[in-house]
Design a protein around this motif. Sequence first.
Motif, PDB file in Angstrom:
ATOM      1  N   ALA A  76       0.830  -1.208   0.000  1.00  9.10           N
ATOM      2  CA  ALA A  76       0.000   0.000   0.000  1.00  9.10           C
ATOM      3  C   ALA A  76       0.864   1.258   0.000  1.00  9.10           C
ATOM      4  N   GLY A 209      -5.476   3.444  -0.819  1.00  8.83           N
ATOM      5  CA  GLY A 209      -4.723   2.672   0.167  1.00  8.83           C
ATOM      6  C   GLY A 209      -5.571   1.621   0.846  1.00  8.83           C
ATOM      7  N   PHE A 213      -4.632  -2.227   0.469  1.00  6.19           N
ATOM      8  CA  PHE A 213      -4.309  -2.995   1.681  1.00  6.19           C
ATOM      9  C   PHE A 213      -5.257  -4.171   1.845  1.00  6.19           C
TER      10      PHE A 213
END
Length: 282
Positions: A76, A209, A213
């Motif tokens: 990420a 992100g 993730f």
Amino acid sequence: MSRAAPWLLTGPALLLFCVLLLVPMALTAVLSFNQFDVATGVKAGQFTLAHYLQVAQDDYYRGIFWRTFWISGLVALICAVVGTAEAIVLSRMAQPWRSILLLVVLAPLLVSVVVRAFGWSMLLGPEGLVNTALQALGLGRVRLLYTEWAVVIALVHVMLPFMVIPVWTSLQKLDPQVENAALSLQASPFTVLRRIVLPQVLPGVLSGGLIVFGQSASSFAIPGLLGGRRLKMVATIVYDEYLHELNWPLGAAVALVLLVANLLVLVSLNRWVERRTRRTLG
């Protein structure tokens, strides 16, 4: 009728959501509490917390969760740095180069993850292009395949479009006149980037992100093909418990722990970035 209209409109989608997501998750949760015997299999109606205690107390499972989350966090972070820079360049390009570069960014999504994983295994293998280039430079061979770095490299390649698109979308809402005003007031380009552009695209970076993730933590094909049998991540453990060990309750418990841990990380990161954004933008 006006009060019932929203429910009538959202009812089919809500029903589909419950049938396809909530019901399977509820059944998985019930399965995770069932007892398991190697000789007889799952004992329906007999419940236990032993599977969750095993995941929490066993160093083997804790190590796998730690590996999964640090690899996902690193992926990420790399995608945030590379994807933000790529999105900024993309937003400043003129046609037709913008469309061409956008097509290049999205093109990997048209190829199966398994195919891309096999491609990276050929590139990173002992006789692959990377080691051939290193040997030509006199650096010798480097063991890349079946390592954590092979998984990171491949995941960055797969997940990068999911970072570029949200950041690029945020940049489309940025008024170019604000940057021109800052430049006219003798602000340096770096100051404009740090004080004006990056705070505005922070929601896009957060969205990308979270997606990167979450998908990296639950990825199966790339860790399975590039990590090998010894380099385990949570998704490969769930696969092994379901199909190799036939211990479905333990596999369900591991999957639910991953889901809860993912949610905790994502919600905590979301709240932290939102508070920081409010302070920055007032």
